[in-house]
Design a protein around this motif. Structure first.
Motif, PDB file in Angstrom:
ATOM      1  N   ASP A   1       0.834  -1.210   0.000  1.00 13.38           N
ATOM      2  CA  ASP A   1       0.000   0.000   0.000  1.00 13.38           C
ATOM      3  C   ASP A   1       0.865   1.256   0.000  1.00 13.38           C
ATOM      4  O   ASP A   1       0.559   2.226  -0.714  1.00 13.38           O
ATOM      5  N   ASP A   2       1.927   1.251   0.792  1.00 13.14           N
ATOM      6  CA  ASP A   2       2.846   2.395   0.806  1.00 13.14           C
ATOM      7  C   ASP A   2       3.462   2.608  -0.571  1.00 13.14           C
ATOM      8  O   ASP A   2       3.575   3.745  -1.056  1.00 13.14           O
ATOM      9  N   TYR A   3       3.878   1.513  -1.196  1.00 11.64           N
ATOM     10  CA  TYR A   3       4.492   1.590  -2.522  1.00 11.64           C
ATOM     11  C   TYR A   3       3.522   2.195  -3.542  1.00 11.64           C
ATOM     12  O   TYR A   3       3.898   3.049  -4.348  1.00 11.64           O
ATOM     13  N   ILE A   4       2.272   1.740  -3.487  1.00 14.44           N
ATOM     14  CA  ILE A   4       1.253   2.248  -4.420  1.00 14.44           C
ATOM     15  C   ILE A   4       1.084   3.754  -4.252  1.00 14.44           C
ATOM     16  O   ILE A   4       1.059   4.508  -5.238  1.00 14.44           O
ATOM     17  N   LEU A   5       0.973   4.209  -3.011  1.00 16.82           N
ATOM     18  CA  LEU A   5       0.769   5.641  -2.768  1.00 16.82           C
ATOM     19  C   LEU A   5       1.982   6.458  -3.189  1.00 16.82           C
ATOM     20  O   LEU A   5       1.836   7.569  -3.718  1.00 16.82           O
ATOM     21  N   GLN A   6       3.183   5.906  -2.988  1.00 18.39           N
ATOM     22  CA  GLN A   6       4.394   6.625  -3.376  1.00 18.39           C
ATOM     23  C   GLN A   6       4.522   6.767  -4.889  1.00 18.39           C
ATOM     24  O   GLN A   6       5.225   7.659  -5.372  1.00 18.39           O
ATOM     25  N   HIS A   7       3.849   5.895  -5.616  1.00 15.84           N
ATOM     26  CA  HIS A   7       3.924   5.932  -7.070  1.00 15.84           C
ATOM     27  C   HIS A   7       2.624   6.418  -7.707  1.00 15.84           C
ATOM     28  O   HIS A   7       2.383   6.205  -8.898  1.00 15.84           O
ATOM     29  N   SER A   8       1.795   7.060  -6.916  1.00 18.36           N
ATOM     30  CA  SER A   8       0.573   7.713  -7.405  1.00 18.36           C
ATOM     31  C   SER A   8       0.674   9.199  -7.091  1.00 18.36           C
ATOM     32  O   SER A   8       1.557   9.633  -6.346  1.00 18.36           O
ATOM     33  N   ASP A   9      -0.221   9.992  -7.657  1.00 17.69           N
ATOM     34  CA  ASP A   9      -0.228  11.423  -7.368  1.00 17.69           C
ATOM     35  C   ASP A   9      -0.375  11.658  -5.871  1.00 17.69           C
ATOM     36  O   ASP A   9      -1.089  10.917  -5.178  1.00 17.69           O
ATOM     37  N   ALA A  10       0.275  12.696  -5.378  1.00 16.93           N
ATOM     38  CA  ALA A  10       0.200  13.042  -3.964  1.00 16.93           C
ATOM     39  C   ALA A  10      -1.202  13.521  -3.600  1.00 16.93           C
ATOM     40  O   ALA A  10      -1.931  14.064  -4.427  1.00 16.93           O
ATOM     41  N   GLU A  11      -1.565  13.295  -2.349  1.00 19.54           N
ATOM     42  CA  GLU A  11      -2.829  13.802  -1.815  1.00 19.54           C
ATOM     43  C   GLU A  11      -2.673  15.298  -1.548  1.00 19.54           C
ATOM     44  O   GLU A  11      -1.744  15.708  -0.843  1.00 19.54           O
ATOM     45  N   PRO A  12      -3.560  16.135  -2.099  1.00 20.59           N
ATOM     46  CA  PRO A  12      -3.459  17.570  -1.824  1.00 20.59           C
ATOM     47  C   PRO A  12      -3.515  17.859  -0.326  1.00 20.59           C
ATOM     48  O   PRO A  12      -4.208  17.165   0.427  1.00 20.59           O
ATOM     49  N   GLU A  13      -2.807  18.898   0.093  1.00 20.53           N
ATOM     50  CA  GLU A  13      -2.689  19.215   1.521  1.00 20.53           C
ATOM     51  C   GLU A  13      -4.042  19.472   2.165  1.00 20.53           C
ATOM     52  O   GLU A  13      -4.296  19.034   3.292  1.00 20.53           O
ATOM     53  N   TYR A  14      -4.951  20.140   1.464  1.00 21.69           N
ATOM     54  CA  TYR A  14      -6.277  20.419   2.030  1.00 21.69           C
ATOM     55  C   TYR A  14      -7.035  19.121   2.288  1.00 21.69           C
ATOM     56  O   TYR A  14      -7.686  18.960   3.335  1.00 21.69           O
ATOM     57  N   LEU A  15      -6.951  18.185   1.352  1.00 18.15           N
ATOM     58  CA  LEU A  15      -7.646  16.912   1.518  1.00 18.15           C
ATOM     59  C   LEU A  15      -7.001  16.070   2.615  1.00 18.15           C
ATOM     60  O   LEU A  15      -7.704  15.340   3.330  1.00 18.15           O
ATOM     61  N   TYR A  16      -5.689  16.156   2.761  1.00 21.11           N
ATOM     62  CA  TYR A  16      -5.032  15.442   3.858  1.00 21.11           C
ATOM     63  C   TYR A  16      -5.534  15.973   5.195  1.00 21.11           C
ATOM     64  O   TYR A  16      -5.819  15.193   6.119  1.00 21.11           O
ATOM     65  N   ARG A  17      -5.675  17.287   5.320  1.00 16.74           N
ATOM     66  CA  ARG A  17      -6.178  17.867   6.563  1.00 16.74           C
ATOM     67  C   ARG A  17      -7.626  17.456   6.810  1.00 16.74           C
ATOM     68  O   ARG A  17      -8.022  17.182   7.946  1.00 16.74           O
TER      69      ARG A  17
ATOM     70  N   HIS B   1     -16.473   6.357  12.602  1.00 14.09           N
ATOM     71  CA  HIS B   1     -16.340   5.663  11.312  1.00 14.09           C
ATOM     72  C   HIS B   1     -15.601   6.524  10.288  1.00 14.09           C
ATOM     73  O   HIS B   1     -15.983   6.595   9.129  1.00 14.09           O
ATOM     74  N   GLY B   2     -14.532   7.178  10.742  1.00  9.95           N
ATOM     75  CA  GLY B   2     -13.770   8.045   9.851  1.00  9.95           C
ATOM     76  C   GLY B   2     -13.224   7.336   8.628  1.00  9.95           C
ATOM     77  O   GLY B   2     -13.010   7.957   7.586  1.00  9.95           O
ATOM     78  N   ARG B   3     -13.034   6.030   8.725  1.00 12.14           N
ATOM     79  CA  ARG B   3     -12.499   5.282   7.576  1.00 12.14           C
ATOM     80  C   ARG B   3     -13.452   5.250   6.391  1.00 12.14           C
ATOM     81  O   ARG B   3     -13.085   4.825   5.296  1.00 12.14           O
ATOM     82  N   MET B   4     -14.686   5.731   6.588  1.00  8.89           N
ATOM     83  CA  MET B   4     -15.623   5.791   5.464  1.00  8.89           C
ATOM     84  C   MET B   4     -15.198   6.827   4.425  1.00  8.89           C
ATOM     85  O   MET B   4     -15.634   6.765   3.283  1.00  8.89           O
ATOM     86  N   ALA B   5     -14.377   7.789   4.825  1.00  4.11           N
ATOM     87  CA  ALA B   5     -13.874   8.770   3.853  1.00  4.11           C
ATOM     88  C   ALA B   5     -13.021   8.051   2.806  1.00  4.11           C
ATOM     89  O   ALA B   5     -12.266   7.133   3.121  1.00  4.11           O
ATOM     90  N   SER B   6     -13.108   8.487   1.569  1.00  7.74           N
ATOM     91  CA  SER B   6     -12.443   7.779   0.468  1.00  7.74           C
ATOM     92  C   SER B   6     -10.944   7.648   0.659  1.00  7.74           C
ATOM     93  O   SER B   6     -10.366   6.602   0.406  1.00  7.74           O
ATOM     94  N   GLY B   7     -10.276   8.705   1.089  1.00  7.23           N
ATOM     95  CA  GLY B   7      -8.846   8.630   1.315  1.00  7.23           C
ATOM     96  C   GLY B   7      -8.014   8.831   0.066  1.00  7.23           C
ATOM     97  O   GLY B   7      -8.523   8.994  -1.046  1.00  7.23           O
TER      98      GLY B   7
ATOM     99  N   ARG C   1      -7.684   9.934  -5.529  1.00 12.00           N
ATOM    100  CA  ARG C   1      -6.966  10.232  -6.778  1.00 12.00           C
ATOM    101  C   ARG C   1      -7.620   9.498  -7.948  1.00 12.00           C
ATOM    102  O   ARG C   1      -7.647  10.014  -9.082  1.00 12.00           O
ATOM    103  N   LEU C   2      -8.141   8.287  -7.694  1.00 13.40           N
ATOM    104  CA  LEU C   2      -8.847   7.557  -8.749  1.00 13.40           C
ATOM    105  C   LEU C   2     -10.121   8.287  -9.143  1.00 13.40           C
ATOM    106  O   LEU C   2     -10.422   8.432 -10.332  1.00 13.40           O
ATOM    107  N   LEU C   3     -10.890   8.764  -8.164  1.00 10.23           N
ATOM    108  CA  LEU C   3     -12.126   9.493  -8.470  1.00 10.23           C
ATOM    109  C   LEU C   3     -11.831  10.717  -9.334  1.00 10.23           C
ATOM    110  O   LEU C   3     -12.528  10.990 -10.311  1.00 10.23           O
ATOM    111  N   LYS C   4     -10.793  11.463  -8.967  1.00 10.08           N
ATOM    112  CA  LYS C   4     -10.434  12.636  -9.767  1.00 10.08           C
ATOM    113  C   LYS C   4     -10.108  12.235 -11.202  1.00 10.08           C
ATOM    114  O   LYS C   4     -10.582  12.854 -12.166  1.00 10.08           O
ATOM    115  N   MET C   5      -9.309  11.178 -11.366  1.00  8.76           N
ATOM    116  CA  MET C   5      -8.899  10.786 -12.710  1.00  8.76           C
ATOM    117  C   MET C   5     -10.071  10.239 -13.525  1.00  8.76           C
ATOM    118  O   MET C   5     -10.175  10.498 -14.736  1.00  8.76           O
ATOM    119  N   LEU C   6     -10.974   9.491 -12.885  1.00  8.93           N
ATOM    120  CA  LEU C   6     -12.149   9.002 -13.609  1.00  8.93           C
ATOM    121  C   LEU C   6     -13.003  10.164 -14.105  1.00  8.93           C
ATOM    122  O   LEU C   6     -13.532  10.127 -15.228  1.00  8.93           O
TER     123      LEU C   6
END
Length: 208
Positions: free
Chosen positions: A4-20, A31-37, A42-47
């Motif tokens: 999972d770490d490898y995948i994220l390192q090789h995908s577009d970075a999460e914008p700072e606002y969305l990380y916050r 149930h915070g894990r319900m957020a897409s993350g 990044r997949l939703l944006k690209m789709l």
């Protein structure tokens, strides 16, 4: 390093606002894990960039993370209309949406999308279903009725932590709602479909 770490390192970075927003969601909401993350966001944006919709319907805003990701991918003049049925969510979510860099591309509404979305009088190009799992099939029928031919539906959580194939969850209403939805979609001649085993399962559906 995990895969999972490898995948994220090789995908577009999460914008700072969305990380916050993701951090605040997990700190302040149940149930915070319900957020897409990061990855699904990044997949939703690209789709959205691939499909190039003008209008997107989202059922189930939660903290607003997925709505903002889709809005990022919209071209000028596009709009995400997002519905959240839980009015107690509004005090957290609305400031995050209205304070975001894409606030002008998101219309946030409190209400039941099954009854309220058709009243908008809009034919949508794309939809993201992420609401009450017990009514996924009813939500799908509503969405399909106001989606243009050739339009796309993305349905989240369709593998439901693997519970869809676990007999121990045979009496769980949310699991059964997802199973009913998956079985119905698999046989529906009005659409094409594929389940992507990303995160908790994301089904891509195209209206014929």
């Amino acid at each position: 390093m995990t895969l999972d770490d490898y995948i994220l390192q090789h995908s577009d970075a999460e914008p700072e606002y969305l990380y916050r927003l993701w951090r605040a969601t997990n700190i302040h909401l149940l149930h915070g894990r319900m957020a897409s993350g990061h990855l699904q966001g990044r997949l939703l944006k690209m789709l959205v960039q691939m499909i190039r919709p003008k209008t997107i319907l989202e059922v189930g805003t939660f903290s607003g993370y997925s709505a903002l990701c889709m809005a990022e991918g919209l071209e000028e003049g596009g709009m995400v209309y997002t519905f959240e049925i839980n009015d107690e969510q509004e005090d957290f979510t609305r400031p995050w949406i209205e304070g975001s860099p894409v606030a002008d591309k998101v219309t946030f509404m409190i209400g039941d999308a099954i009854t309220e979305a058709p009243r908008l009088g809009i034919t949508f190009d794309m939809a993201f279903i992420d609401g009450d799992k017990r009514t996924y099939q009813e939500t799908y029928e509503m969405v399909l009725s106001i989606l243009k031919p050739g339009g796309f539906i993305l349905a989240d959580n369709t593998l439901w932590d693997g519970h869809v194939i676990d007999a121990a969850y045979g009496h769980d209403q949310q699991t059964q709602g997802i199973i009913r939805f998956n079985d119905f979609i698999a046989r529906d001649p009005r659409v094409e479909r594929v389940i992507v085993p990303l995160r908790d399962g994301l089904t891509l559906i195209r209206k014929r």
